[in-house]
Scaffold this active site. Structure first.
Site, PDB file in Angstrom:
ATOM      1  N   HIS A   1     -18.662  -5.934  -0.164  1.00 37.07           N
ATOM      2  CA  HIS A   1     -18.277  -7.339   0.013  1.00 37.07           C
ATOM      3  C   HIS A   1     -17.372  -7.810  -1.117  1.00 37.07           C
ATOM      4  O   HIS A   1     -16.375  -8.507  -0.878  1.00 37.07           O
ATOM      5  CB  HIS A   1     -19.519  -8.227   0.123  1.00 37.07           C
ATOM      6  CG  HIS A   1     -20.444  -7.827   1.219  1.00 37.07           C
ATOM      7  ND1 HIS A   1     -21.767  -8.233   1.286  1.00 37.07           N
ATOM      8  CD2 HIS A   1     -20.250  -7.043   2.317  1.00 37.07           C
ATOM      9  CE1 HIS A   1     -22.334  -7.719   2.358  1.00 37.07           C
ATOM     10  NE2 HIS A   1     -21.438  -6.988   2.999  1.00 37.07           N
TER      11      HIS A   1
ATOM     12  N   HIS B   1     -18.027  -9.628  10.381  1.00 33.46           N
ATOM     13  CA  HIS B   1     -18.607  -9.010   9.190  1.00 33.46           C
ATOM     14  C   HIS B   1     -18.324  -7.510   9.159  1.00 33.46           C
ATOM     15  O   HIS B   1     -18.082  -6.942   8.083  1.00 33.46           O
ATOM     16  CB  HIS B   1     -20.111  -9.249   9.087  1.00 33.46           C
ATOM     17  CG  HIS B   1     -20.651  -8.709   7.796  1.00 33.46           C
ATOM     18  ND1 HIS B   1     -20.539  -9.398   6.613  1.00 33.46           N
ATOM     19  CD2 HIS B   1     -21.223  -7.518   7.476  1.00 33.46           C
ATOM     20  CE1 HIS B   1     -21.032  -8.668   5.627  1.00 33.46           C
ATOM     21  NE2 HIS B   1     -21.458  -7.518   6.133  1.00 33.46           N
TER      22      HIS B   1
ATOM     23  N   ASP C   1     -16.544  -5.565   6.140  1.00 31.54           N
ATOM     24  CA  ASP C   1     -17.042  -4.314   5.544  1.00 31.54           C
ATOM     25  C   ASP C   1     -15.950  -3.250   5.502  1.00 31.54           C
ATOM     26  O   ASP C   1     -15.788  -2.540   4.501  1.00 31.54           O
ATOM     27  CB  ASP C   1     -18.221  -3.769   6.356  1.00 31.54           C
ATOM     28  CG  ASP C   1     -19.549  -4.419   5.990  1.00 31.54           C
ATOM     29  OD1 ASP C   1     -19.632  -5.092   4.947  1.00 31.54           O
ATOM     30  OD2 ASP C   1     -20.508  -4.235   6.767  1.00 31.54           O
TER      31      ASP C   1
ATOM     32  N   HIS D   1     -19.997   2.118   7.466  1.00 37.02           N
ATOM     33  CA  HIS D   1     -19.564   2.530   6.128  1.00 37.02           C
ATOM     34  C   HIS D   1     -19.223   4.017   6.061  1.00 37.02           C
ATOM     35  O   HIS D   1     -18.227   4.410   5.457  1.00 37.02           O
ATOM     36  CB  HIS D   1     -20.653   2.212   5.104  1.00 37.02           C
ATOM     37  CG  HIS D   1     -20.983   0.761   5.008  1.00 37.02           C
ATOM     38  ND1 HIS D   1     -20.038  -0.195   4.727  1.00 37.02           N
ATOM     39  CD2 HIS D   1     -22.163   0.096   5.152  1.00 37.02           C
ATOM     40  CE1 HIS D   1     -20.621  -1.387   4.696  1.00 37.02           C
ATOM     41  NE2 HIS D   1     -21.899  -1.232   4.961  1.00 37.02           N
TER      42      HIS D   1
END
Length: 306
Positions: free
Chosen positions: A79, A239, A243, A266
């Site tokens: 973030h 979001h 990321d 991720h």
């Protein structure tokens, strides 16, 4: 000339670690030109430094986590990374007195305000961009992430696919071109999200001890448990895009390319970044002597933060 950027002054904030549940102090310091983004564990003696790199990411199970050869780690960097990328920062020392960055409210917005409050200044050195020259794609099952050539900035197209009554088809995709203004106004406030069953399991094994409705969107099988609801109707996909911006910035440079992803996370984001950097024909460093030839998001960015 498009110049490198750092902070005008140091700034700090204290928050809660998502996994430890303990207090964490984050300090951001200016750095000389050509330093890059460097993370540091200042609670250790001597302090341990982590220059931003795709290879430093060795755990992506629950967040983006840097781990060195001695097993020292800094978790949940994505973030803050996304906030730095959106403001075009090049040189910064990120000090933390714990194994993780504070989660704050689960979005990038607190980091944006922290950085803007410190002030951003240009340095007398050309800003280096990574420009994509060839398409690179990675896949895992039905999930995929791809980067194609695009010279005008970083174009983003992200799609999620969750079977949940609160995640309808019209809020599963979001497209955006990265600039400070777009990031701040369109996605910076999008919070991390999770499902109640996952929270209960993680806390039972000693993880996510700092997780709460104050720093995450929590869903059960039928609804969103946060009383205030969503900040955007498509907050979840926004979001995931946030990321991905943070994950891709682990190379330490703003990327000029066209990023698209389906159900990526991720791990896949990092796999894509590694695949790009491993192929010397797929990318090149570029600088811009003429501001008019530079990507628009970096020509007008000063208006946002001065």
């Amino acid at each position: 000339m498009i110049k490198q950027r750092t902070l005008k002054q140091a700034t700090k904030v204290t928050g809660i670690g998502l996994h430890s549940g303990k207090k964490v102090t984050l300090t951001l310091r200016p750095a000389p030109a050509n330093t890059g983004i460097v993370y540091a564990r200042t609670d250790l003696e001597p302090a341990v430094y982590f220059p931003a790199s795709a290879e430093s990411i060795r755990d992506t199970q629950l967040c983006t986590c840097m781990i060195n050869d001695d097993g020292v780690r800094i978790s949940t960097v994505e973030h803050l990374n996304a906030a730095m990328a959106s403001l075009g920062l090049d040189n910064l020392i990120v000090e933390v007195d714990a194994p993780e960055i504070p989660i704050m409210d689960g979005s990038a917005s607190p980091f944006i305000y922290l950085l803007l409050d410190a002030g951003i200044e240009e340095q007398d050195a050309p800003k280096k961009f990574i420009r994509i020259r060839e398409t690179v794609r990675v896949e895992e099952g039905d999930k995929w992430a791809e980067m194609k050539p695009y010279s005008k900035g970083l174009k983003l197209d992200f799609t999620i696919d969750f079977s949940h009554p609160m995640i309808s088809k019209d809020v599963r995709n979001f497209k955006m071109e990265l600039s400070a203004e777009n990031f701040i106004h369109k996605i910076s406030r999008a919070r991390t999200f999770t499902f109640m069953k996952d929270v209960e399991y993680l806390q039972s094994i000693g993880l996510a001890l700092g997780g709460s409705l104050d720093n995450a969107i929590v869903l059960d099988e039928y609804r969103i448990l946060n009383e205030e609801g969503l900040r955007y109707k498509d907050e979840l996909v926004k979001h995931k895009m946030l990321d991905s911006i943070g994950d891709l910035f682990m190379c330490g440079y703003n990327i000029l390319g066209d990023f698209s992803a389906y159900k990526s996370g991720h791990g896949l984001n990092n796999k894509l970044l590694r695949a790009i950097l491993a192929n010397e024909n797929a990318w090149e460093f570029v600088t811009f002597e003429d501001k008019e030839q530079a990507p628009e998001g970096y020509r007008i960015g000063e208006q946002v933060f001065i």
